[in-house]
Design a protein around this motif. Sequence first.
Motif, mmCIF file in Angstrom:
data_model
loop_
_atom_site.group_PDB
_atom_site.id
_atom_site.type_symbol
_atom_site.label_atom_id
_atom_site.label_comp_id
_atom_site.label_asym_id
_atom_site.label_seq_id
_atom_site.Cartn_x
_atom_site.Cartn_y
_atom_site.Cartn_z
ATOM 1 N N LEU A 1 0.821 -1.277 0.004
ATOM 2 C CA LEU A 1 0.051 -0.028 0.032
ATOM 3 C C LEU A 1 0.833 1.405 0.136
ATOM 4 C CD1 LEU A 1 -2.764 -0.957 2.322
ATOM 5 C CD2 LEU A 1 -2.821 -0.980 0.049
ATOM 6 N N ARG A 2 1.956 1.269 0.646
ATOM 7 C CA ARG A 2 2.863 2.280 0.652
ATOM 8 C C ARG A 2 3.395 2.692 -0.785
ATOM 9 N NH1 ARG A 2 5.686 0.831 4.669
ATOM 10 N NH2 ARG A 2 7.630 0.139 3.730
ATOM 11 N N ASP B 1 -1.706 6.533 7.088
ATOM 12 C CA ASP B 1 -2.739 5.502 7.532
ATOM 13 C C ASP B 1 -3.280 5.863 9.013
ATOM 14 O OD1 ASP B 1 -4.449 3.360 7.619
ATOM 15 O OD2 ASP B 1 -2.778 1.764 7.756
ATOM 16 N N ILE B 2 -4.355 5.280 9.350
ATOM 17 C CA ILE B 2 -4.567 5.716 10.537
ATOM 18 C C ILE B 2 -4.273 4.142 11.566
ATOM 19 C CG2 ILE B 2 -6.649 5.812 12.446
ATOM 20 C CD1 ILE B 2 -8.067 7.469 10.554
ATOM 21 N N VAL C 1 -6.106 8.125 6.054
ATOM 22 C CA VAL C 1 -6.968 6.963 5.373
ATOM 23 C C VAL C 1 -7.146 5.939 6.380
ATOM 24 C CG1 VAL C 1 -6.273 7.730 2.973
ATOM 25 C CG2 VAL C 1 -4.785 5.994 4.355
ATOM 26 N N SER C 2 -8.113 5.037 6.271
ATOM 27 C CA SER C 2 -8.427 3.769 7.071
ATOM 28 C C SER C 2 -9.246 2.971 6.422
ATOM 29 C CB SER C 2 -8.923 4.073 8.405
ATOM 30 O OG SER C 2 -8.996 3.110 9.164
ATOM 31 N N GLY C 3 -9.067 1.571 6.555
ATOM 32 C CA GLY C 3 -10.070 0.690 6.190
ATOM 33 C C GLY C 3 -10.817 0.130 7.111
ATOM 34 N N PHE D 1 -10.237 9.672 4.087
ATOM 35 C CA PHE D 1 -10.674 8.859 2.994
ATOM 36 C C PHE D 1 -10.729 7.608 3.507
ATOM 37 C CE2 PHE D 1 -8.820 12.407 0.834
ATOM 38 C CZ PHE D 1 -9.795 12.693 0.026
ATOM 39 N N SER D 2 -11.670 6.768 3.352
ATOM 40 C CA SER D 2 -11.878 5.451 3.540
ATOM 41 C C SER D 2 -11.190 4.449 2.593
ATOM 42 C CB SER D 2 -13.326 4.940 3.554
ATOM 43 O OG SER D 2 -13.915 5.598 4.816
ATOM 44 N N LYS D 3 -10.417 3.639 2.989
ATOM 45 C CA LYS D 3 -9.850 2.779 2.057
ATOM 46 C C LYS D 3 -10.909 1.655 1.688
ATOM 47 C CE LYS D 3 -5.147 2.499 4.102
ATOM 48 N NZ LYS D 3 -4.178 1.297 4.785
ATOM 49 N N PRO D 4 -10.804 1.255 0.434
ATOM 50 C CA PRO D 4 -9.828 1.614 -0.761
ATOM 51 C C PRO D 4 -10.438 2.873 -1.048
ATOM 52 C CG PRO D 4 -11.371 0.106 -1.529
ATOM 53 C CD PRO D 4 -11.753 0.027 0.101
#
Length: 120
Positions: free
Chosen positions: A16-17, A56-57, A84-86, A102-105
């Motif tokens: 993801l990075r 990312d959170i 961002v976080s899923g 923003f929500s992942k994806p």
Amino acid sequence: MTGKKTILIVEDEPLLRMAAVDMVENAGYDSVEAANATEAISILEKRTDIRVVLSDIDMPMGIDGMRLAALIRDRWPPIEIILVSGHVRAPDLQLPARTVFFSKPYREDDVVAAINKFAA
């Protein structure tokens, strides 16, 4: 340093990075990578060219993205923040000032638009 604006990407998942780095660089920005919040803080203490942090959170071991965002807002107020976080939803969050979520994806176009707005 090339004169392009620099974005710090903080993501513990290597794939993801790498995808976030590609997104940022394809949008015309330089990127710096951190695998966790502790590494991100170390980078921020050494560099003055970071304009936006994309984090990312959900990061294991230590400081999560929400705490990192609070530290950035306290220690480096001019830096803009994108979280961002899923696993977390925006209504569940109290975001620091000038922070977007923003929500992942996430849609890359949306994140790039936020970066463009912040880095202008």
